[in-house]
Write an enzyme that holds these catalytic residues in place. Structure first.
Site, PDB file in Angstrom:
ATOM      1  N   CYS A 340       0.785  -1.244   0.000  1.00  0.00           N
ATOM      2  CA  CYS A 340       0.000   0.000   0.000  1.00  0.00           C
ATOM      3  C   CYS A 340       0.817   1.294   0.000  1.00  0.00           C
ATOM      4  O   CYS A 340       0.585   2.177  -0.841  1.00  0.00           O
ATOM      5  CB  CYS A 340      -0.978   0.014   1.172  1.00  0.00           C
ATOM      6  SG  CYS A 340      -1.221  -1.524   2.023  1.00  0.00           S
ATOM      7  N   ASP A 389      -2.617  -7.973  -5.369  1.00  0.00           N
ATOM      8  CA  ASP A 389      -3.004  -6.764  -4.652  1.00  0.00           C
ATOM      9  C   ASP A 389      -3.431  -5.659  -5.618  1.00  0.00           C
ATOM     10  O   ASP A 389      -2.961  -5.604  -6.760  1.00  0.00           O
ATOM     11  CB  ASP A 389      -1.800  -6.284  -3.833  1.00  0.00           C
ATOM     12  CG  ASP A 389      -2.208  -5.424  -2.651  1.00  0.00           C
ATOM     13  OD1 ASP A 389      -3.415  -5.324  -2.393  1.00  0.00           O
ATOM     14  OD2 ASP A 389      -1.316  -4.859  -2.011  1.00  0.00           O
TER      15      ASP A 389
END
Length: 643
Positions: A340, A389
């Site tokens: 992230c 992801d």
């Protein structure tokens, strides 16, 4: 309470009045003898309580029986099974000290302090004594003791561990002690009214070691595991499921199919063999194609990142114990445990307009997290893994629509693998978290609104959100009824703020984007492990590492077999040749063990007639087909879903 009466409201809305306080058992008997016989406990204003609880005021009560589905009844049964286990051990081995014995998923355990190790033969004796205790129909009764009196009692009994637990409880709190026969145990309850209510649907499963209070500096105890169910039919089904799970174990099948291995020199890391890597690349290609069609842009970010970024993101403070670090040039770097913060760095390059949103950024990100060695499990729980992801940067107004689009994509993908039963859990704020309550209120409200707009039912999973935001967890049910949590979607207002992410709004001012963290497989390694067990190694043809083996019956067919192999490869099939001088039955057996889905058998007759004998995995008989006809059918079956 009116005129001294106790009024009990039942689930159907009816009210029963009693002149005096009444126990739950008396209430059940008043309703009917059948209910009195089946009753296990009460639910008073939604809280599970002992059946013998005396009702002194007007209240709402539900009688709990074995017919009730759900975890609460199973937990009650398993908790009682743990107490019966402890009683049996104390009767058979009086020198043993009892410590802690909770209900757990699918069963229960109890930890014992005993110098002599238990043996499998001991487990048989203990289990038999447990059945005897059930047949005795011992009354189970709750008493409240003074804390210091309870400490003295258990110390006098030689139960130092139990006394230590009780001594840690504040002195002004009453101590709940449950008695059954000559056995007493500390417990909050609730419990069944008697041992007979437990029934005989339980079994002791295995022995293990466990440190007192989970601390490796403390004494090693002996843990006895068991399982308990409502009925013997449920117990039998569970034991059959365990046998089937053992047969499907991805670690065993991984060896047999030559997919991967793991070794001590790289604990928690996977060595992919050619066959396994073929499955991996096929799966990666499949999901990449799906993401491209769904408007995702793929990126690649560094694996080793300065701790400064992890401090800024909050991971260093909240996740440090799970991160691998290294030192270089007087700087500390960490192997990324997630992608992230790196994706935000890409978002922050240049200027992003509201017209660019939503921006869907995907990565097959290689991540590393420290997991205790005892928690590792094949490729299901590892230290080095690759996430499928992605992060969606969007406006607040786009949260609902992006959630709906993602959920549709996720369900479509799961369906391609045969997973049609998917449950959704809503995980809200954990105790350790970043961001203030106002931010969490906003993010939880936005996610609830979004999942409801997507038309998905969900159950609450309190306190299990990520440290930066609430999340949806998507739980698959496999072929033998086990649940696997795979996909996730998280709403994050925190990370864009911490890492100073901005976009230019329609008003020309800077605004913070919302960040949606999402994954479908969860990790490539774990999902492959799940698929191995779901299919028992028998992958669908499109996913199978070797789709076809061309095998000969005699050496006279070798040249024709090579021609068939070339034809398979020309049609895009993953094929191998087996022209060894071995009997065909041996070849069939070996390739069946390796879970090859299609065996094309060639002999002199097939070579002469340009046919092939097709033997499919798991089928006893083979079918003779024209070569082109057989290849057409295989090519169609091997088509990747969605292409």
């Amino acid at each position: 309470m009116e005129n001294g009466n106790v009024n009990i409201t039942l689930p159907d809305g009816s009210v029963r009045s009693f002149e005096n306080p009444v126990s739950g058992a008396e209430l059940a008997a008043d309703i009917g003898p059948g209910l009195a016989k089946a009753a296990l406990a009460l639910r008073i204003d939604g809280e599970m309580r002992d059946l013998k609880t005396v009702l002194t005021t007007d209240t709402t009560v539900e009688i709990v029986t074995t017919k009730e589905e759900g975890d609460e009844v199973l937990e009650l049964i398993r908790h009682d099974a743990a107490h019966v286990l402890a009683e049996a051990v104390k009767e058979l081995y009086p020198e043993t000290q009892v410590t802690i014995g909770p209900a757990i998923e699918d069963g229960f355990y109890y930890d014992f302090a005993r110098e002599k190790p238990f043996t499998p033969e001991d487990l048989e004796k203990i289990e038999k004594r447990m059945h005897d205790i059930v047949d005795r129909d011992e009354s189970i009764d709750r008493e409240e003791w003074d804390r210091d009196d309870a400490v003295k009692f258990f110390r006098d009994q030689g139960e130092e561990y139990k006394a230590e637990i009780i001594a840690s409880i504040p002195a002004d709190q009453p101590i709940g002690i449950y008695k059954q026969g000559d056995f007493q145990d500390l417990c909050r309850g609730p419990h069944l009214p008697s041992t007979k209510k437990l029934g005989h649907a339980f079994k002791l499963m295995k022995l293990a070691g466990a440190y007192w209070r989970g601390d490796s500096n403390n004494e090693m105890l002996q843990r006895v595991y068991g399982t308990a169910w409502r009925t013997e039919k449920e117990l039998k089904a569970y034991l059959n499921r365990l046998e089937e799970a053992e047969r499907r174990d991805h670690r065993k099948l991984g060896r047999e199919m030559d997919l991967f291995h793991m070794q001590e020199e790289a604990v928690g890391m996977v060595f992919w063999h050619p066959q396994g890597w073929t499955v991996y690349r096929t799966l990666e290609s499949y999901i990449r194609n799906k993401l491209e069609k769904a408007g995702y842009e793929e990126v690649k970010t560094p694996q080793l990142v300065d701790r400064k970024l992890w401090e800024a993101s909050g991971h260093w403070d909240k996740f440090r114990e799970n991160m691998y670090t290294t030192e270089s040039e007087e700087r500390t770097f960490a192997l990324k445990p997630m992608n992230c913060p790196c994706h935000v760095q890409i978002f922050n390059q240049g200027i992003t307009s509201y017209r660019d949103l939503p921006l869907r950024m995907a990565e097959f990100g290689s991540c590393h997290r420290y997991e205790p060695s005892g928690a590792l499990h094949g490729i299901m729980r590892v230290r080095g893994f690759t996430q499928d992801d992605a992060h969606i940067f969007c406006t607040e107004d786009q949260i609902a629509s992006e959630t709906e689009i993602f959920c549709d994509l996720l369900m479509d993908i799961y369906k391609d693998f045969g997973f049609t039963k998917v449950r959704v859990k809503f995980s809200d704020r954990p105790d350790v978290r970043a961001g203030d309550d106002a931010t969490w209120n906003k993010s939880e409200g936005a996610l609830k609104e979004a999942v409801e707009a997507a038309g998905l039912e969900y159950t609450m999973n309190p306190g299990e959100g990520a440290f930066y935001g609430p999340k949806l967890e998507f739980v698959l049910t496999d072929a033998i009824g086990r649940d696997w949590q795979c996909g996730t979607l998280q709403v994050d207002f925190v990370l864009p703020e911490r890492l100073n992410a901005n976009y230019i709004g329609e008003d020309g001012a800077k605004h913070r984007p919302v960040m949606l963290h999402r994954a479908i497989f969860g990790s490539m390694e774990r999902f492959i492990g799940i698929l191995i067990e779901e299919y028992a190694g028998r992958f669908p043809l499109w996913l199978s590492p070797t789709q076809v083996v061309v095998a000969t019956i005699t050496g006279d067919a070798d040249q024709y077999a090579r021609k068939v192999l070339d034809a398979c490869e020309a049609r895009g099939l993953r094929a191998k040749l087996d022209i060894r001088n071995e009997k065909i039955n041996l070849k069939v057996r070996e390739h069946s063990l390796a879970k090859v889905p299609a065996l094309l058998v060639a002999g002199a007759r097939e070579a002469e007639e340009s046919t092939i004998s097709v033997r499919r995995l798991g089928e006893k008989h083979q079918k003779v087909m024209g070569l082109e006809e057989a290849l057409d059918a295989l090519v169609e079956e091997a088509r990747v879903p969605g292409t």
